[in-house]
Design an enzyme around this catalytic site. Sequence first.
Site, PDB file in Angstrom:
ATOM      1  N   LYS A  45     -17.928 -13.369 -28.012  1.00 49.04           N
ATOM      2  CA  LYS A  45     -17.588 -12.501 -26.866  1.00 49.04           C
ATOM      3  C   LYS A  45     -18.383 -11.219 -27.005  1.00 49.04           C
ATOM      4  O   LYS A  45     -18.650 -10.759 -28.127  1.00 49.04           O
ATOM      5  CB  LYS A  45     -16.100 -12.157 -26.872  1.00 49.04           C
ATOM      6  CG  LYS A  45     -15.582 -11.667 -25.549  1.00 49.04           C
ATOM      7  CD  LYS A  45     -15.184 -12.841 -24.672  1.00 49.04           C
ATOM      8  CE  LYS A  45     -14.803 -12.449 -23.276  1.00 49.04           C
ATOM      9  NZ  LYS A  45     -14.189 -13.591 -22.570  1.00 49.04           N
ATOM     10  N   ASP A  70     -17.212 -12.124 -17.542  1.00 48.23           N
ATOM     11  CA  ASP A  70     -15.796 -11.856 -17.813  1.00 48.23           C
ATOM     12  C   ASP A  70     -15.442 -10.667 -16.910  1.00 48.23           C
ATOM     13  O   ASP A  70     -16.142 -10.421 -15.914  1.00 48.23           O
ATOM     14  CB  ASP A  70     -15.565 -11.559 -19.306  1.00 48.23           C
ATOM     15  CG  ASP A  70     -14.084 -11.592 -19.696  1.00 48.23           C
ATOM     16  OD1 ASP A  70     -13.533 -12.688 -19.844  1.00 48.23           O
ATOM     17  OD2 ASP A  70     -13.461 -10.513 -19.830  1.00 48.23           O
TER      18      ASP A  70
HETATM   19  P1  NDP Z   1     -12.906  -9.646 -12.578  1.00 46.09           P
HETATM   20  O1  NDP Z   1     -13.608  -8.456 -13.055  1.00 46.09           O
HETATM   21  O2  NDP Z   1     -13.532 -10.514 -11.546  1.00 46.09           O
HETATM   22  O3  NDP Z   1     -11.458  -9.251 -12.046  1.00 46.09           O
HETATM   23  C1  NDP Z   1     -10.565  -8.600 -12.858  1.00 46.09           C
HETATM   24  C2  NDP Z   1      -9.298  -8.314 -12.078  1.00 46.09           C
HETATM   25  O4  NDP Z   1      -8.293  -7.867 -12.972  1.00 46.09           O
HETATM   26  C3  NDP Z   1      -9.475  -7.210 -11.064  1.00 46.09           C
HETATM   27  O5  NDP Z   1      -8.595  -7.420  -9.987  1.00 46.09           O
HETATM   28  C4  NDP Z   1      -9.084  -5.987 -11.866  1.00 46.09           C
HETATM   29  O6  NDP Z   1      -8.649  -4.888 -11.100  1.00 46.09           O
HETATM   30  C5  NDP Z   1      -7.961  -6.509 -12.700  1.00 46.09           C
HETATM   31  N1  NDP Z   1      -7.879  -5.765 -13.963  1.00 46.09           N
HETATM   32  C6  NDP Z   1      -8.835  -5.621 -14.891  1.00 46.09           C
HETATM   33  N2  NDP Z   1      -8.436  -4.824 -15.891  1.00 46.09           N
HETATM   34  C7  NDP Z   1      -7.180  -4.454 -15.562  1.00 46.09           C
HETATM   35  C8  NDP Z   1      -6.232  -3.628 -16.188  1.00 46.09           C
HETATM   36  N3  NDP Z   1      -6.505  -3.015 -17.356  1.00 46.09           N
HETATM   37  N4  NDP Z   1      -5.026  -3.483 -15.587  1.00 46.09           N
HETATM   38  C9  NDP Z   1      -4.764  -4.091 -14.398  1.00 46.09           C
HETATM   39  N5  NDP Z   1      -5.648  -4.884 -13.756  1.00 46.09           N
HETATM   40  C10 NDP Z   1      -6.825  -5.058 -14.326  1.00 46.09           C
HETATM   41  O7  NDP Z   1     -12.578 -10.495 -13.900  1.00 46.09           O
HETATM   42  P2  NDP Z   1     -12.201 -12.039 -14.031  1.00 46.09           P
HETATM   43  O8  NDP Z   1     -11.428 -12.493 -12.857  1.00 46.09           O
HETATM   44  O9  NDP Z   1     -13.405 -12.761 -14.433  1.00 46.09           O
HETATM   45  O10 NDP Z   1     -11.254 -11.993 -15.332  1.00 46.09           O
HETATM   46  C11 NDP Z   1      -9.835 -11.873 -15.238  1.00 46.09           C
HETATM   47  C12 NDP Z   1      -9.202 -12.391 -16.520  1.00 46.09           C
HETATM   48  O11 NDP Z   1      -9.557 -13.780 -16.699  1.00 46.09           O
HETATM   49  C13 NDP Z   1      -9.652 -11.697 -17.802  1.00 46.09           C
HETATM   50  O12 NDP Z   1      -8.564 -11.685 -18.709  1.00 46.09           O
HETATM   51  C14 NDP Z   1     -10.735 -12.628 -18.350  1.00 46.09           C
HETATM   52  O13 NDP Z   1     -10.890 -12.496 -19.736  1.00 46.09           O
HETATM   53  C15 NDP Z   1     -10.144 -13.968 -17.988  1.00 46.09           C
HETATM   54  N6  NDP Z   1     -11.070 -15.085 -17.905  1.00 46.09           N
HETATM   55  C16 NDP Z   1     -12.179 -15.049 -17.126  1.00 46.09           C
HETATM   56  C17 NDP Z   1     -13.006 -16.141 -17.039  1.00 46.09           C
HETATM   57  C18 NDP Z   1     -14.196 -16.178 -16.148  1.00 46.09           C
HETATM   58  O14 NDP Z   1     -14.845 -17.218 -16.081  1.00 46.09           O
HETATM   59  N7  NDP Z   1     -14.531 -15.117 -15.428  1.00 46.09           N
HETATM   60  C19 NDP Z   1     -12.759 -17.350 -17.827  1.00 46.09           C
HETATM   61  C20 NDP Z   1     -11.514 -17.317 -18.566  1.00 46.09           C
HETATM   62  C21 NDP Z   1     -10.732 -16.222 -18.602  1.00 46.09           C
HETATM   63  P3  NDP Z   1      -9.577  -3.593 -10.929  1.00 46.09           P
HETATM   64  O15 NDP Z   1     -10.578  -3.961  -9.904  1.00 46.09           O
HETATM   65  O16 NDP Z   1      -8.654  -2.511 -10.515  1.00 46.09           O
HETATM   66  O17 NDP Z   1     -10.202  -3.327 -12.269  1.00 46.09           O
HETATM   67  O1  2IT Z   2     -12.800 -16.016 -21.378  1.00 46.01           O
HETATM   68  C1  2IT Z   2     -13.598 -16.896 -21.008  1.00 46.01           C
HETATM   69  O2  2IT Z   2     -13.438 -18.096 -21.290  1.00 46.01           O
HETATM   70  C2  2IT Z   2     -14.737 -16.488 -20.189  1.00 46.01           C
HETATM   71  N1  2IT Z   2     -14.852 -15.313 -19.847  1.00 46.01           N
HETATM   72  C3  2IT Z   2     -15.802 -17.484 -19.824  1.00 46.01           C
HETATM   73  C4  2IT Z   2     -16.750 -17.686 -20.961  1.00 46.01           C
HETATM   74  C5  2IT Z   2     -17.949 -18.528 -20.656  1.00 46.01           C
HETATM   75  O3  2IT Z   2     -18.788 -18.604 -21.560  1.00 46.01           O
HETATM   76  O4  2IT Z   2     -18.064 -19.107 -19.589  1.00 46.01           O
END
Ligand code: NDP
Ligand code: 2IT
Length: 444
Positions: A124, A164
Amino acid sequence: MKASEVLNDLKRRFPNEPEYLQAVEEVITTIEDEYNKHPEFERYNLIERLCLPDRIFSFRISWVDDKGKVQNNMGYRIQHNNAIGPYKGGIRFHASVNQSILKFLAFEQTFKNSLTTLPMGGGKGGSDFNPKGKSDMEVMRFCQAYVAELWRHIGADTDVPAGDIGVGGREVGYMYGYYKKMARENTGTFTGKGLEFGGSLVRPEATGYGNVYFLLNMLATRGIDIKGKKVAISGSGNVATYTAKKLLSLGAKVVTMSDSNGTIYVPEGISEEQLDYIFKLKNIYRGRIKEFAEEYDCEYFDGERPWKVKCDIAMPSATQNELDGDDAKMLLENGVIAVSEGANMPSTPDAVRQFLEAKILYAPGKAANAGGVSVSGLEMSQNSQKFSWSAEDVDAKLQSIMKNIHEQCVKYGAEADGTVNYVKGANVAGFMKVAKAMMAQGII
Ligand code: NDP
Ligand code: 2IT
């Protein structure tokens, strides 16, 4: 050392890394029985080797903003474990990023990637760069400055970053472009790339869709239909929006979405048109979810999380520790039947304990959100073949991977009373594969 001794020693050595210790504690306490059945693991001090990252790169990133001012951020990449394949995991850009958060994410990623059945180790990276309010050119200059430091340490068979929080298609494009310029090769070192330059169909959708597929597998164990169920989602980013999209297509009602400022509440369920608005709001205008409440005149809970509303299913999809013991209590009192985590470690240990005690269907992120990295693995396969698969092919593979992860959880997490402890199942299944690979490869 015994598993519990390793945990105590890590607490002594890393007292300022609460998120890392939280993730490690959950895994160690759930795998302890299985671990103790293998004296050879203890002889080779396997658990400690598995908890400590292989290496950590940390560096200063200096870049110039639109006003000509020099900005300094910290950048990191944690290469946690590569026993079963190249380091693989996302990059997070958020003001809160620090070494503890990235260490927890890299640790979790190692088990998650093991569960996917694909050959990927865990890693990461990220930075405390805050993308909010930055211009496109500022984001580009920052991405380039980050990769200027990182590019020597990554590669298609070494370490493959992705997105992420705060890192989506735009940022991956800028990072990959600069990586290619420095490394002078075109093998696809980054996943989540644009479709025109080696990206995979269904990668943007994969985490959200995968979480819904996992949920469907869980619901099937109790003969429950998703149609008409009320689902509370947190977040409004990549994971949250594609979770909502799939749920809508299955006839479920998405009653909440949120961002770090507040939650929108639509008791009758968000419509497809309203979801399109959220996509545009978040990806094109980069606005706040509050604007949705103004546009559609719905309820908005300023500064609050979604968990107080009445719902059948909760899908936390924003960030770590966003659902605490009080939230879990409210959800359970309101009759929640399933919690499936899109985010990484969104539930606090107190919340997890309550879900497990209540015997609801509770899927930890490392199982439920593994669809994203799974399609990243499929993107790597397509890049190696210099070929790309159809959306139908990728989606079918994603569905089959999520089913397989569910089966692994059931295999290792089945309880005497017929219920499944998905936390234990995911941790033990993920752990056993990495542990066996590490044992076979000697002390390295
Ligand atoms: P994005 O940046 O696309 O979206 C993040 C969302 O979460 C936004 O709505 C954001 O709001 C909110 N958020 C972020 N930080 C906080 C906080 N501290 N408190 C409240 N709300 C918060 O990220 P993703 O959708 O990609 O990721 C979301 C989650 O999913 C994370 O935990 C990530 O690790 C996990 N994840 C992502 C994957 C991927 O492929 N993208 C894969 C697996 C897991 P705001 O705009 O106000 O910051
Ligand atoms: O938390 C996760 O699994 C991710 N942000 C996606 C990682 C990836 O390599 O696609």
